[in-house]
Scaffold this motif. Sequence first.
Motif, PDB file in Angstrom:
ATOM      1  N   TYR A   8       0.903  -1.205  -0.088  1.00 51.14           N
ATOM      2  CA  TYR A   8      -0.124  -0.129  -0.064  1.00 51.14           C
ATOM      3  C   TYR A   8       0.808   1.312   0.022  1.00 51.14           C
ATOM      4  CZ  TYR A   8      -4.020  -2.893   1.146  1.00 51.14           C
ATOM      5  OH  TYR A   8      -4.996  -3.958   1.265  1.00 51.14           O
ATOM      6  N   ALA A   9       0.318   2.480  -0.689  1.00 52.70           N
ATOM      7  CA  ALA A   9       1.097   3.649  -0.428  1.00 52.70           C
ATOM      8  C   ALA A   9       0.139   4.423   0.648  1.00 52.70           C
ATOM      9  CB  ALA A   9       0.774   4.215  -1.542  1.00 52.70           C
ATOM     10  N   ILE A  10       0.884   4.698   1.743  1.00 52.00           N
ATOM     11  CA  ILE A  10       0.117   5.293   2.860  1.00 52.00           C
ATOM     12  C   ILE A  10       0.541   6.848   2.782  1.00 52.00           C
ATOM     13  CG2 ILE A  10       0.078   5.285   5.341  1.00 52.00           C
ATOM     14  CD1 ILE A  10      -0.674   2.621   4.284  1.00 52.00           C
ATOM     15  N   ARG A  11      -0.452   7.527   2.695  1.00 51.33           N
ATOM     16  CA  ARG A  11      -0.437   9.028   2.639  1.00 51.33           C
ATOM     17  C   ARG A  11      -0.344   9.519   4.250  1.00 51.33           C
ATOM     18  NH1 ARG A  11      -4.063  11.815  -1.330  1.00 51.33           N
ATOM     19  NH2 ARG A  11      -2.847  13.605  -0.729  1.00 51.33           N
ATOM     20  N   SER A  36       4.052  -2.995   9.388  1.00 51.09           N
ATOM     21  CA  SER A  36       4.691  -3.348   8.488  1.00 51.09           C
ATOM     22  C   SER A  36       6.046  -3.416   8.794  1.00 51.09           C
ATOM     23  CB  SER A  36       4.423  -2.651   7.234  1.00 51.09           C
ATOM     24  OG  SER A  36       5.375  -2.812   6.299  1.00 51.09           O
ATOM     25  N   GLY A  37       6.826  -4.398   9.312  1.00 55.46           N
ATOM     26  CA  GLY A  37       8.397  -4.508   9.522  1.00 55.46           C
ATOM     27  C   GLY A  37       8.107  -3.906  11.111  1.00 55.46           C
ATOM     28  N   LYS A  38       9.021  -2.960  11.314  1.00 54.01           N
ATOM     29  CA  LYS A  38       8.963  -2.178  12.614  1.00 54.01           C
ATOM     30  C   LYS A  38       8.024  -0.952  12.558  1.00 54.01           C
ATOM     31  CE  LYS A  38      13.706  -3.675  13.462  1.00 54.01           C
ATOM     32  NZ  LYS A  38      15.218  -3.219  14.018  1.00 54.01           N
ATOM     33  N   THR A  39       7.144  -1.051  11.535  1.00 54.61           N
ATOM     34  CA  THR A  39       6.327   0.292  11.248  1.00 54.61           C
ATOM     35  C   THR A  39       4.895  -0.032  11.854  1.00 54.61           C
ATOM     36  OG1 THR A  39       7.682   1.194   9.757  1.00 54.61           O
ATOM     37  CG2 THR A  39       5.479   2.116   9.948  1.00 54.61           C
ATOM     38  N   ILE A  40       4.371   0.760  12.812  1.00 59.48           N
ATOM     39  CA  ILE A  40       2.947   0.646  13.356  1.00 59.48           C
ATOM     40  C   ILE A  40       2.369   1.953  13.003  1.00 59.48           C
ATOM     41  CG2 ILE A  40       1.492   0.051  15.225  1.00 59.48           C
ATOM     42  CD1 ILE A  40       3.703  -1.597  16.352  1.00 59.48           C
ATOM     43  N   ILE A  41       0.967   2.113  12.236  1.00 63.48           N
ATOM     44  CA  ILE A  41       0.293   2.999  11.986  1.00 63.48           C
ATOM     45  C   ILE A  41      -1.028   2.825  12.739  1.00 63.48           C
ATOM     46  CG2 ILE A  41      -0.776   4.242  10.219  1.00 63.48           C
ATOM     47  CD1 ILE A  41       1.684   3.733   8.466  1.00 63.48           C
ATOM     48  N   ASN A  42      -1.478   3.797  13.511  1.00 62.30           N
ATOM     49  CA  ASN A  42      -2.691   3.790  14.401  1.00 62.30           C
ATOM     50  C   ASN A  42      -3.661   4.701  13.107  1.00 62.30           C
ATOM     51  OD1 ASN A  42      -4.876   4.050  15.733  1.00 62.30           O
ATOM     52  ND2 ASN A  42      -3.860   5.107  17.376  1.00 62.30           N
ATOM     53  N   THR A  43      -4.671   3.882  12.616  1.00 68.87           N
ATOM     54  CA  THR A  43      -5.453   4.646  11.622  1.00 68.87           C
ATOM     55  C   THR A  43      -6.402   5.613  12.281  1.00 68.87           C
ATOM     56  OG1 THR A  43      -6.866   2.635  11.686  1.00 68.87           O
ATOM     57  CG2 THR A  43      -4.981   2.568   9.917  1.00 68.87           C
ATOM     58  N   HIS A  44      -6.549   5.593  13.701  1.00 70.27           N
ATOM     59  CA  HIS A  44      -7.409   6.524  14.402  1.00 70.27           C
ATOM     60  C   HIS A  44      -6.666   7.713  14.799  1.00 70.27           C
ATOM     61  CE1 HIS A  44     -10.841   3.633  15.871  1.00 70.27           C
ATOM     62  NE2 HIS A  44     -10.372   3.081  14.747  1.00 70.27           N
ATOM     63  N   SER A  45      -5.361   7.748  14.270  1.00 71.54           N
ATOM     64  CA  SER A  45      -4.484   9.089  14.792  1.00 71.54           C
ATOM     65  C   SER A  45      -5.020  10.137  13.685  1.00 71.54           C
ATOM     66  CB  SER A  45      -2.985   8.666  14.610  1.00 71.54           C
ATOM     67  OG  SER A  45      -2.497   9.639  14.529  1.00 71.54           O
ATOM     68  N   ALA A  47      -3.103  11.823  11.999  1.00 66.25           N
ATOM     69  CA  ALA A  47      -2.057  11.784  10.942  1.00 66.25           C
ATOM     70  C   ALA A  47      -2.216  10.874   9.801  1.00 66.25           C
ATOM     71  CB  ALA A  47      -0.699  11.464  11.494  1.00 66.25           C
ATOM     72  N   PHE A  48      -3.306   9.984  10.162  1.00 68.54           N
ATOM     73  CA  PHE A  48      -3.374   8.989   9.064  1.00 68.54           C
ATOM     74  C   PHE A  48      -4.653   9.647   7.880  1.00 68.54           C
ATOM     75  CE2 PHE A  48      -6.046   5.875   7.150  1.00 68.54           C
ATOM     76  CZ  PHE A  48      -4.948   4.883   6.452  1.00 68.54           C
ATOM     77  N   ILE A  49      -4.229   9.607   6.658  1.00 66.34           N
ATOM     78  CA  ILE A  49      -5.058  10.282   5.750  1.00 66.34           C
ATOM     79  C   ILE A  49      -5.598   9.101   4.844  1.00 66.34           C
ATOM     80  CG2 ILE A  49      -5.412  11.637   3.925  1.00 66.34           C
ATOM     81  CD1 ILE A  49      -3.098  13.416   5.058  1.00 66.34           C
ATOM     82  N   SER A  50      -4.898   8.291   4.240  1.00 68.62           N
ATOM     83  CA  SER A  50      -5.441   7.165   3.367  1.00 68.62           C
ATOM     84  C   SER A  50      -4.562   6.203   2.922  1.00 68.62           C
ATOM     85  CB  SER A  50      -6.088   7.946   2.036  1.00 68.62           C
ATOM     86  OG  SER A  50      -5.056   8.642   1.167  1.00 68.62           O
ATOM     87  N   ALA A  51      -4.973   5.178   2.551  1.00 69.42           N
ATOM     88  CA  ALA A  51      -3.772   4.239   1.895  1.00 69.42           C
ATOM     89  C   ALA A  51      -4.422   3.694   0.589  1.00 69.42           C
ATOM     90  CB  ALA A  51      -3.939   3.143   2.822  1.00 69.42           C
ATOM     91  N   THR A  52      -3.662   3.470  -0.623  1.00 64.27           N
ATOM     92  CA  THR A  52      -4.074   2.913  -1.802  1.00 64.27           C
ATOM     93  C   THR A  52      -3.249   1.606  -2.174  1.00 64.27           C
ATOM     94  OG1 THR A  52      -4.387   5.134  -2.425  1.00 64.27           O
ATOM     95  CG2 THR A  52      -3.914   3.583  -4.210  1.00 64.27           C
ATOM     96  N   LEU A  53      -3.966   0.723  -2.136  1.00 61.55           N
ATOM     97  CA  LEU A  53      -3.250  -0.557  -2.764  1.00 61.55           C
ATOM     98  C   LEU A  53      -2.512  -0.309  -3.983  1.00 61.55           C
ATOM     99  CD1 LEU A  53      -3.124  -3.544  -2.395  1.00 61.55           C
ATOM    100  CD2 LEU A  53      -5.207  -3.929  -3.709  1.00 61.55           C
ATOM    101  N   GLN A  54      -1.136  -0.823  -3.831  1.00 63.80           N
ATOM    102  CA  GLN A  54      -0.308  -0.781  -4.966  1.00 63.80           C
ATOM    103  C   GLN A  54      -0.045  -2.073  -5.555  1.00 63.80           C
ATOM    104  OE1 GLN A  54       1.574   2.314  -5.761  1.00 63.80           O
ATOM    105  NE2 GLN A  54      -0.454   2.694  -4.819  1.00 63.80           N
TER     106      GLN A  54
END
Length: 55
Positions: A8-11, A36-45, A47-54
């Motif tokens: 995914y492309a995470i914006r 993803s690996g060592k990265t954790i994204i909280n989608t309730h934050s 800072a999260f805008i969108s994700a697009t399947l790549q």
Amino acid sequence: MFEIGKRYAIRILENGTEEAITYLIIDAVDGPLIKSGKTIINTHSNAFISATLQG
């Protein structure tokens, strides 16, 4: 929404103004958290805008 093993492309918005795009392959999804690996994204934050399947 997210599928394990897909890329995914995470914006994200940093400091309220700077936009960045990060490419991640999803390892795990736990409620609002995606890992993803060592990265954790909280989608309730806010800072999260969108994700697009790549490809």
